[in-house]
Design a protein around this motif. Structure first.
Motif, PDB file in Angstrom:
ATOM      1  N   PRO A 125       0.865  -1.400  -0.187  1.00 19.79           N
ATOM      2  CA  PRO A 125      -0.085  -0.064  -0.354  1.00 19.79           C
ATOM      3  C   PRO A 125       1.076   1.045   0.430  1.00 19.79           C
ATOM      4  N   ASN A 126       0.590   1.773  -0.853  1.00 24.54           N
ATOM      5  CA  ASN A 126       0.504   3.646  -0.445  1.00 24.54           C
ATOM      6  C   ASN A 126      -0.467   4.751  -0.490  1.00 24.54           C
ATOM      7  N   VAL A 127       0.109   5.232   0.521  1.00 22.57           N
ATOM      8  CA  VAL A 127      -1.007   6.745   0.970  1.00 22.57           C
ATOM      9  C   VAL A 127      -0.704   7.898   0.805  1.00 22.57           C
ATOM     10  N   THR A 142     -10.774  13.318   7.025  1.00 23.77           N
ATOM     11  CA  THR A 142      -9.310  13.639   6.414  1.00 23.77           C
ATOM     12  C   THR A 142      -9.436  13.396   4.917  1.00 23.77           C
ATOM     13  N   ARG A 143      -9.077  13.697   3.956  1.00 19.24           N
ATOM     14  CA  ARG A 143      -9.170  13.586   2.450  1.00 19.24           C
ATOM     15  C   ARG A 143      -8.001  12.474   2.512  1.00 19.24           C
ATOM     16  N   TRP A 144      -8.211  11.499   1.197  1.00 16.25           N
ATOM     17  CA  TRP A 144      -6.790  10.328   1.241  1.00 16.25           C
ATOM     18  C   TRP A 144      -7.405   9.640  -0.152  1.00 16.25           C
ATOM     19  N   GLY A 163     -10.829   8.462  -0.871  1.00 12.22           N
ATOM     20  CA  GLY A 163     -12.328   8.961  -0.322  1.00 12.22           C
ATOM     21  C   GLY A 163     -12.158   9.303   0.870  1.00 12.22           C
ATOM     22  N   THR A 164     -12.583   9.570   2.221  1.00  9.01           N
ATOM     23  CA  THR A 164     -12.554  10.361   3.465  1.00  9.01           C
ATOM     24  C   THR A 164     -12.889   9.441   4.595  1.00  9.01           C
ATOM     25  N   SER A 165     -12.169  10.133   5.456  1.00  5.22           N
ATOM     26  CA  SER A 165     -12.404   9.420   6.729  1.00  5.22           C
ATOM     27  C   SER A 165     -12.819  10.109   7.878  1.00  5.22           C
ATOM     28  N   VAL A 166     -13.585   9.896   8.848  1.00  8.00           N
ATOM     29  CA  VAL A 166     -14.291  10.569   9.561  1.00  8.00           C
ATOM     30  C   VAL A 166     -14.377  10.163  11.425  1.00  8.00           C
ATOM     31  N   GLN A 219      -0.863  12.037  -9.289  1.00  7.57           N
ATOM     32  CA  GLN A 219      -1.018  11.556  -8.458  1.00  7.57           C
ATOM     33  C   GLN A 219      -2.731  11.766  -8.327  1.00  7.57           C
ATOM     34  N   ILE A 220      -3.352  10.347  -8.100  1.00 10.40           N
ATOM     35  CA  ILE A 220      -5.301  10.037  -8.475  1.00 10.40           C
ATOM     36  C   ILE A 220      -5.531  10.794  -6.619  1.00 10.40           C
TER      37      ILE A 220
END
Length: 331
Positions: A125-127, A142-144, A163-166, A219-220
């Motif tokens: 994985p690459n974040v 956060t958007r990732w 997507g996003t994380s809450v 970069q996506i």
């Protein structure tokens, strides 16, 4: 009367468990873990006996939750979540933290960390963390984007999820207590999402056997079911008299890119890069098909609240596998 000291004691008060304080012969107000109230207790020492008197009070939040500090810690944890040498600061994570994405769900820190280790083991994985900000008194969003490759499969499929994380903060202890992911590529983000599961299966069946071209770097930023939003670095566009079009940061004969010094090159153009929406499709690359795909791409962008600029740039790396049609998008 002498003062007695207890090192991290645990005392049961009614239905509450109170732990970790210094015992003194005075009134002490402390938080009672596991309940919706705090406990006002009177601790008295008489002949080495402890007498506890309790009174329930309305719950109050932790006096100050340093959200800025938590955001900085969270940003580093997410950015390096798959690094082998990264160590999580477990002091800021509630032991009963609840994690959920469309196909995974855990209810404690052990499951949370197990999921991270599993992804590191199965994928590469690459974040990318695009932004992180406070969206509530006790909430961070956060958007990732995550790109993962399954290298042990012969066709080496790649997974891209954006997507996003809450992330929720427990106001009573100032720790992260929930983490919910929302994917851009699906509508149903509830657990268990069949739509999310099929999105993964679809990507796993994608064959990445196109020529090893020196392709433009990008970069996506967002991947939906229809299109991707990308941020491109500057690159060079090459078109040959035979109609072959390639895009590269340079030229590589071994990769099959045309030599700009040869007569076959009809057009050589420098592209500044920037933001683009990209729709992938396979099949013939006729003008009618390209126009139809352009219309689909534009309507999808408008539906999502994006404002595309006029124009398109067709990309064709491999006629056998398909084409890519990007369109510029306003930031």
């Amino acid at each position: 009367m002498e003062t007695a000291h207890l090192v991290h004691p645990t005392i049961t008060v009614g239905n509450y468990i109170v732990d970790g304080w210094r015992l003194k012969p005075r009134r002490t107000r402390i938080l009672a873990a596991g309940g919706n109230n705090t406990t006002n207790v009177r601790l008295l020492i008489n002949n080495n006996n402890v007498v506890v008197q309790q009174r329930l009070l309305p719950i109050k939040s932790a006096s100050k939750v340093d959200v800025e500090r938590l955001m900085n810690i969270l940003h580093q944890d997410l950015l390096h979540v798959f690094d082998d040498d990264h160590i999580f600061d477990l002091m800021v994570y509630d032991k009963n933290i609840k994690f959920q994405d469309p196909i995974t769900k855990f209810d404690n820190i052990i499951g949370y960390l197990f999921y991270i280790d599993m992804l590191k083991l199965v994928f590469t994985p690459n974040v990318h963390i695009h932004w992180i900000k406070q969206t509530g008194s006790y909430e961070i969003t956060t958007r990732w984007a995550v790109e993962m490759t399954i290298s042990f499969l012969p066709w080496k499929p790649s997974l891209v999820i954006t997507g996003t994380s809450v992330i929720g903060i427990n106001p009573t202890n100032g720790k992260f207590c929930s983490h919910v992911d929302y994917w851009d590529s699906i509508d149903n983000n509830d657990y268990f999402s069949l739509e999310g599961f099929m999105d993964i299966i679809k990507q796993l069946h994608t064959c990445n056997n196109s020529p090893e071209l020196e392709a433009p770097k990008y970069q996506i930023l967002k991947r939906t079911a229809t299109y991707e939003v990308r941020r491109y670095s500057p690159f060079i566009s090459v078109k040959t008299q035979s109609g072959k079009l390639a895009r590269s940061t340079g030229f590589n004969d071994e990769a099959g890119l045309p030599d700009p010094n040869k007569n076959d090159v009809s057009c050589l153009r420098s592209i500044q890069g920037g933001f683009a929406a990209v729709l992938k499709f396979s099949g013939k690359h006729t003008e009618d098909i390209v126009r139809a795909k352009q219309k689909l791409l534009r309507s999808s962008l408008l539906l999502d609240g994006l404002k595309p600029k006029d124009g398109r740039v067709p990309d064709r790396y491999n006629d056998l596998l398909g084409t890519v049609s990007p369109m510029k998008v306003g930031k």
